[in-house]
Design a protein around this motif. Structure first.
Motif: not given
Length: 130
Positions: A59-88
């Motif tokens: 799920e892309i959240i917080r105006e695109g600043r984070f991607a929240r991963l709901r892993m199949t093993d139950g973990r939740i991991v937040n990934l930070g956006v790399i600013r200026g990356s194209q594609p995001p």
């Protein structure tokens, strides 16, 4: 002989203290007010969602600043956006999520890559945050 009247007075005081009437119980203090309820956190606004079979739902959240991963093993991991990356690109802890014109990919440092497809957003979530 001065001590005799003093002893007599002391005896009277001691007897009064030992009278059959128990002292009045102390007044009970009012029960303390319960602490104010902590409001539930506001739900995150999901601006895009992806299904990565056998790996996670992203799920892309917080105006695109984070991607929240709901892993199949139950973990939740937040990934930070790399600013200026194209594609995001969102990256953290050995995981990388990148969106492309035809979907997205979730990859791990160990070389495993999973193709992801966009999914519909819940009715209450905005379809576009721009």
């Amino acid at each position: 002989m001065r001590s005799v009247p003093m002893l007599s007075a002391l005896a009277v005081v001691m007897l009064a203290a030992c009278s059959a009437e128990p002292p009045a119980p102390p007044a009970h203090a009012a029960a303390p007010a319960p602490p104010p309820a902590t409001p539930a956190p506001a739900p995150e606004t999901v601006i895009a969602a992806y299904d990565c079979p056998t790996a996670a739902v992203v799920e892309i959240i917080r105006e695109g600043r984070f991607a929240r991963l709901r892993m199949t093993d139950g973990r939740i991991v937040n990934l930070g956006v790399i600013r200026g990356s194209q594609p995001p690109v969102w990256s953290e802890v050995g995981l990388r999520f990148v969106t492309t014109d035809d979907g997205a990919e979730l990859s791990q440092d160990n070389g495993r890559t999973v193709r992801c497809t966009g999914t519909a957003l819940p009715a209450s979530a905005p379809a576009d945050a721009s």
